[in-house]
Design an enzyme around this catalytic site. Structure first.
Site, mmCIF file in Angstrom:
data_model
loop_
_atom_site.group_PDB
_atom_site.id
_atom_site.type_symbol
_atom_site.label_atom_id
_atom_site.label_comp_id
_atom_site.label_asym_id
_atom_site.label_seq_id
_atom_site.Cartn_x
_atom_site.Cartn_y
_atom_site.Cartn_z
ATOM 1 N N HIS A 1 0.865 -1.178 0.000
ATOM 2 C CA HIS A 1 0.000 0.000 0.000
ATOM 3 C C HIS A 1 0.904 1.231 0.000
ATOM 4 O O HIS A 1 1.653 1.445 0.953
ATOM 5 C CB HIS A 1 -0.924 -0.008 1.228
ATOM 6 C CG HIS A 1 -2.042 -0.997 1.116
ATOM 7 N ND1 HIS A 1 -2.502 -1.731 2.187
ATOM 8 C CD2 HIS A 1 -2.795 -1.355 0.035
ATOM 9 C CE1 HIS A 1 -3.506 -2.510 1.763
ATOM 10 N NE2 HIS A 1 -3.693 -2.301 0.472
ATOM 11 N N GLU B 1 1.606 3.755 2.913
ATOM 12 C CA GLU B 1 2.134 3.245 4.183
ATOM 13 C C GLU B 1 3.669 3.300 4.152
ATOM 14 O O GLU B 1 4.365 2.315 4.383
ATOM 15 C CB GLU B 1 1.604 1.830 4.436
ATOM 16 C CG GLU B 1 0.078 1.826 4.596
ATOM 17 C CD GLU B 1 -0.554 0.433 4.562
ATOM 18 O OE1 GLU B 1 0.174 -0.570 4.460
ATOM 19 O OE2 GLU B 1 -1.798 0.378 4.631
ATOM 20 N N HIS C 1 2.341 -3.587 7.066
ATOM 21 C CA HIS C 1 1.259 -2.638 6.785
ATOM 22 C C HIS C 1 1.162 -1.663 7.955
ATOM 23 O O HIS C 1 1.869 -1.774 8.949
ATOM 24 C CB HIS C 1 -0.085 -3.374 6.647
ATOM 25 C CG HIS C 1 -0.256 -4.127 5.365
ATOM 26 N ND1 HIS C 1 -0.907 -3.600 4.279
ATOM 27 C CD2 HIS C 1 0.137 -5.381 5.007
ATOM 28 C CE1 HIS C 1 -0.919 -4.503 3.296
ATOM 29 N NE2 HIS C 1 -0.289 -5.582 3.707
ATOM 30 N N GLU D 1 1.188 -5.214 11.300
ATOM 31 C CA GLU D 1 0.553 -3.896 11.169
ATOM 32 C C GLU D 1 1.149 -2.928 12.191
ATOM 33 O O GLU D 1 0.870 -3.033 13.388
ATOM 34 C CB GLU D 1 -0.955 -4.008 11.432
ATOM 35 C CG GLU D 1 -1.747 -4.628 10.310
ATOM 36 C CD GLU D 1 -2.337 -3.587 9.340
ATOM 37 O OE1 GLU D 1 -2.142 -2.369 9.570
ATOM 38 O OE2 GLU D 1 -2.979 -4.021 8.368
HETATM 39 ZN ZN LIG Z 1 -1.892 -1.803 4.145
#
Ligand SMILES: [Zn+2]
Length: 231
Positions: free
Chosen positions: A46, A49, A153, A206
């Site tokens: 992504h 990020e 992430h 994350e």
């Molecule tokens: Zn992500």
């Protein structure tokens, strides 16, 4: 293994291999492991990020030689990272573009902050695996044959590991973040689902809602340990 003196940690010590090209023609880069690859760690699938790229780069810059067992991709979506967009240059959320049984053509709705409504639409791609970044990452994994992948992430602040494996438990313990079996909403066509269907063990790491300073203080030491610890 030996770590580089702090004054040398401003630069990456060695050059990556190129495993493909992005939609805009940017290099898709991998820093291979020194020995047989057992683990692949990637950041920034992504593009918004970027803290995942910064943290993983700083961890890699601690190393005086390639990780014995761990390959590193600092930006799985370089076009999105450069442009600051979640999706790639075609507006595709790459983490919904993997060829899974549950892939769907519906728009992918996401939220720009955790408190915002989930109403910003991206594409999952024209078809499963339609994007060059997706296909190149799949081919890299087929080539390297890692036993596990850690996907970085942000900003949910958890370790998502449906298998609650030793690796997932270790990351949860070292980061102080909760170990969870899923992120709480459907993710058709995600890398994690694709990995599960391939028998590949995927742990989603994350980072939380923290400052850049907090990421360096709290997560870079864990990532250094992940790259250097014996498996
Ligand atoms: Zn992500």
């Amino acid at each position: 293994m030996n770590l580089r003196p702090r004054k040398e940690q401003g630069t990456l010590e060695w050059e990556p291999d190129v495993y493909g090209r992005s939609q805009l023609g940017n290099s898709l880069e991998v820093w291979p492991s020194g020995g047989p690859c057992r683990l692949l760690v990637f950041a920034a699938i992504h593009g918004e990020e970027g803290e995942t790229t910064t943290a993983l780069s700083l961890a890699l810059r601690h190393l005086a030689a390639p990780s014995p067992h761990c390959a590193v991709v600092l930006a799985a979506n370089p076009d999105g990272l450069i442009r600051g967009t979640r999706g790639n240059a075609r507006g595709v959320d790459l983490n919904r573009n993997f060829p899974t049984k549950d892939w769907r053509p519906d728009p992918v709705l996401h939220r720009t902050t955790l408190g915002a409504p989930r109403n910003v639409a991206l594409s999952p791609g024209e078809s499963p695996g339609s994007e060059p970044e997706t296909r190149a990452l799949i081919e890299l994994i087929w080539e390297l044959k890692p036993e596990a992948v850690v996907a970085l992430h942000a900003p949910l602040g958890c370790i998502d590991d449906p298998n609650e494996s030793d690796l997932g438990r270790w990351l949860a313990e070292r980061t102080g973040m909760p170990l969870v079996p899923d992120v709480g909403y459907p993710t058709p066509g995600s890398f994690g689902t694709w990995g599960a269907e391939q028998g590949l063990h995927v742990v989603t790491y994350e980072l939380g809602l923290t400052t850049p300073d907090d990421v360096v203080r709290d997560h870079v030491p864990v990532l250094v340990e992940l790259l250097t610890r014996s498996l």
